[in-house]
Design a protein around this motif. Sequence first.
Motif, PDB file in Angstrom:
ATOM      1  N   TYR A   1      13.695   6.484   2.498  1.00  0.00           N
ATOM      2  CA  TYR A   1      13.172   5.179   2.883  1.00  0.00           C
ATOM      3  C   TYR A   1      11.995   4.739   2.025  1.00  0.00           C
ATOM      4  O   TYR A   1      11.359   3.734   2.315  1.00  0.00           O
ATOM      5  CB  TYR A   1      12.768   5.192   4.358  1.00  0.00           C
ATOM      6  N   GLY A   2      11.696   5.493   0.971  1.00  0.00           N
ATOM      7  CA  GLY A   2      10.719   5.020  -0.009  1.00  0.00           C
ATOM      8  C   GLY A   2       9.299   5.477   0.188  1.00  0.00           C
ATOM      9  O   GLY A   2       8.373   4.863  -0.382  1.00  0.00           O
ATOM     10  N   ALA A   3       9.066   6.523   0.960  1.00  0.00           N
ATOM     11  CA  ALA A   3       7.703   7.031   1.131  1.00  0.00           C
ATOM     12  C   ALA A   3       7.093   7.361  -0.229  1.00  0.00           C
ATOM     13  O   ALA A   3       7.776   7.819  -1.148  1.00  0.00           O
ATOM     14  CB  ALA A   3       7.706   8.267   2.024  1.00  0.00           C
ATOM     15  N   ASP A   4       5.785   7.127  -0.348  1.00  0.00           N
ATOM     16  CA  ASP A   4       5.078   7.388  -1.601  1.00  0.00           C
ATOM     17  C   ASP A   4       4.510   8.796  -1.657  1.00  0.00           C
ATOM     18  O   ASP A   4       4.077   9.255  -2.718  1.00  0.00           O
ATOM     19  CB  ASP A   4       3.952   6.372  -1.770  1.00  0.00           C
ATOM     20  N   GLY A   5       4.468   9.468  -0.535  1.00  0.00           N
ATOM     21  CA  GLY A   5       3.967  10.832  -0.443  1.00  0.00           C
ATOM     22  C   GLY A   5       4.254  11.347   0.948  1.00  0.00           C
ATOM     23  O   GLY A   5       4.714  10.598   1.819  1.00  0.00           O
ATOM     24  N   ILE A   6       3.993  12.632   1.166  1.00  0.00           N
ATOM     25  CA  ILE A   6       4.301  13.264   2.438  1.00  0.00           C
ATOM     26  C   ILE A   6       3.081  14.061   2.906  1.00  0.00           C
ATOM     27  O   ILE A   6       2.396  14.704   2.100  1.00  0.00           O
ATOM     28  CB  ILE A   6       5.506  14.217   2.307  1.00  0.00           C
ATOM     29  N   VAL A   7       2.842  14.029   4.211  1.00  0.00           N
ATOM     30  CA  VAL A   7       1.736  14.784   4.818  1.00  0.00           C
ATOM     31  C   VAL A   7       2.329  15.907   5.663  1.00  0.00           C
ATOM     32  O   VAL A   7       3.133  15.649   6.568  1.00  0.00           O
ATOM     33  CB  VAL A   7       0.862  13.867   5.693  1.00  0.00           C
ATOM     34  N   ILE A   8       1.942  17.146   5.357  1.00  0.00           N
ATOM     35  CA  ILE A   8       2.488  18.298   6.065  1.00  0.00           C
ATOM     36  C   ILE A   8       1.369  19.219   6.538  1.00  0.00           C
ATOM     37  O   ILE A   8       0.209  19.055   6.174  1.00  0.00           O
ATOM     38  CB  ILE A   8       3.459  19.114   5.176  1.00  0.00           C
ATOM     39  N   GLY A   9       1.740  20.218   7.313  1.00  0.00           N
ATOM     40  CA  GLY A   9       0.826  21.266   7.749  1.00  0.00           C
ATOM     41  C   GLY A   9       1.564  22.207   8.674  1.00  0.00           C
ATOM     42  O   GLY A   9       2.183  21.762   9.639  1.00  0.00           O
ATOM     43  N   ALA A  10       1.541  23.489   8.359  1.00  0.00           N
ATOM     44  CA  ALA A  10       2.214  24.482   9.198  1.00  0.00           C
ATOM     45  C   ALA A  10       1.492  25.807   9.053  1.00  0.00           C
ATOM     46  O   ALA A  10       1.098  26.195   7.950  1.00  0.00           O
ATOM     47  CB  ALA A  10       3.681  24.626   8.793  1.00  0.00           C
TER      48      ALA A  10
ATOM     49  N   ILE B   1       0.836  -1.191   0.000  1.00  0.00           N
ATOM     50  CA  ILE B   1       0.000   0.000   0.000  1.00  0.00           C
ATOM     51  C   ILE B   1       0.880   1.252   0.000  1.00  0.00           C
ATOM     52  O   ILE B   1       2.017   1.223   0.468  1.00  0.00           O
ATOM     53  CB  ILE B   1      -0.944  -0.016   1.230  1.00  0.00           C
ATOM     54  N   ASP B   2       0.352   2.352  -0.548  1.00  0.00           N
ATOM     55  CA  ASP B   2       1.091   3.607  -0.548  1.00  0.00           C
ATOM     56  C   ASP B   2       1.230   4.132   0.881  1.00  0.00           C
ATOM     57  O   ASP B   2       0.244   4.168   1.644  1.00  0.00           O
ATOM     58  CB  ASP B   2       0.380   4.655  -1.403  1.00  0.00           C
ATOM     59  N   ILE B   3       2.420   4.572   1.229  1.00  0.00           N
ATOM     60  CA  ILE B   3       2.737   5.040   2.577  1.00  0.00           C
ATOM     61  C   ILE B   3       3.025   6.542   2.536  1.00  0.00           C
ATOM     62  O   ILE B   3       3.977   6.981   1.887  1.00  0.00           O
ATOM     63  CB  ILE B   3       3.951   4.295   3.164  1.00  0.00           C
ATOM     64  N   PHE B   4       2.210   7.321   3.252  1.00  0.00           N
ATOM     65  CA  PHE B   4       2.386   8.761   3.362  1.00  0.00           C
ATOM     66  C   PHE B   4       2.677   9.100   4.827  1.00  0.00           C
ATOM     67  O   PHE B   4       1.756   9.209   5.635  1.00  0.00           O
ATOM     68  CB  PHE B   4       1.117   9.504   2.932  1.00  0.00           C
ATOM     69  N   PRO B   5       3.928   9.257   5.218  1.00  0.00           N
ATOM     70  CA  PRO B   5       4.213   9.625   6.607  1.00  0.00           C
ATOM     71  C   PRO B   5       3.793  11.072   6.897  1.00  0.00           C
ATOM     72  O   PRO B   5       3.974  11.958   6.049  1.00  0.00           O
ATOM     73  CB  PRO B   5       5.741   9.483   6.699  1.00  0.00           C
ATOM     74  N   ILE B   6       3.271  11.291   8.076  1.00  0.00           N
ATOM     75  CA  ILE B   6       2.995  12.648   8.526  1.00  0.00           C
ATOM     76  C   ILE B   6       4.297  13.252   9.056  1.00  0.00           C
ATOM     77  O   ILE B   6       5.093  12.559   9.692  1.00  0.00           O
ATOM     78  CB  ILE B   6       1.887  12.681   9.600  1.00  0.00           C
ATOM     79  N   ILE B   7       4.503  14.524   8.774  1.00  0.00           N
ATOM     80  CA  ILE B   7       5.680  15.230   9.274  1.00  0.00           C
ATOM     81  C   ILE B   7       5.194  16.269  10.279  1.00  0.00           C
ATOM     82  O   ILE B   7       4.753  17.362   9.927  1.00  0.00           O
ATOM     83  CB  ILE B   7       6.471  15.892   8.128  1.00  0.00           C
ATOM     84  N   ARG B   8       5.236  15.887  11.535  1.00  0.00           N
ATOM     85  CA  ARG B   8       4.745  16.741  12.628  1.00  0.00           C
ATOM     86  C   ARG B   8       5.604  16.438  13.853  1.00  0.00           C
ATOM     87  O   ARG B   8       5.475  15.368  14.455  1.00  0.00           O
ATOM     88  CB  ARG B   8       3.266  16.457  12.891  1.00  0.00           C
ATOM     89  N   PRO B   9       6.477  17.332  14.255  1.00  0.00           N
ATOM     90  CA  PRO B   9       7.472  17.014  15.276  1.00  0.00           C
ATOM     91  C   PRO B   9       6.931  16.907  16.693  1.00  0.00           C
ATOM     92  O   PRO B   9       7.634  16.412  17.581  1.00  0.00           O
ATOM     93  CB  PRO B   9       8.472  18.165  15.157  1.00  0.00           C
TER      94      PRO B   9
END
Length: 259
Positions: free
Chosen positions: A97-106, A64-72
């Motif tokens: 590490y091969g993520a298929d997408g990235i989740v951000i918010g600021a 499955i596609d993996i989209f890690p959230i980037i929130r410290p």
Amino acid sequence: MIPTLKKPYERKSFELEICAGNIQSVLAADVGGADRVELCDNLIEGGTTPSGGTILLAKEHSEIDIFPIIRPRGANFVYDGVEQGIMLRDIKIAVEYGADGIVIGALNSDGTVNYDLCCRLIEAAKGLPITFHRAFDHCRDPFEALDILVKMGVKRLLTSGQKNTALEGGDLIAKLQSRAGKQLAVMAGGGVDENNITELAQKTKAKAFHASLRSVYKQQAVFSKNEVRFNGTKDLEENQIMASSVERIKRVIKKLENI
């Protein structure tokens, strides 16, 4: 029983993203037929950046596609210089590490989207598709914020319609998707489950949905001092974990297919 096998599935006319707080939830999302995983840690705080090891193993053990959230950290979405540096470094790791997408918010302290920081985060993602998470639900003007996300090239917006649940915010979600058109997919998230998915889909006209769909799983019994607790969730025993359920995922998909 938590699944450990991968199964192929067909893409549908809608998207179901699973908010996965552990590797067990990733595997359940894969087997259950979801389209994507938002990979997180600390769901009790709304989700924070997962470890590099979790990203790597999620890619190795699922299709499955993996989209890690980037929130410290938890709490608000206004980040200082050190935190911004952490976010940029974490995106670099996720990409490697091969993520298929990235989740951000600021955000800025005045409730607007932090355009400069988000642009730097997007640049660090090296062309991977970007989802803007529910930081959006703290924006002072949702339509102004939406226009900025479109300008930045964000592919998906996760929102509850600036309410505690997506069903409560359904009217705004519908207006946001209408305004965005084909420029951006508005993904309804917040309290989404098999009991309200049909009503939510009909109310919002959304084609993308985000849910955790978790159940309690009891792990193999191990010795523990019962009076010493590390589990902060009072409803769970020390040998229990919460993880997404294959059965619940399939129920939601079946309901969406029948709309």
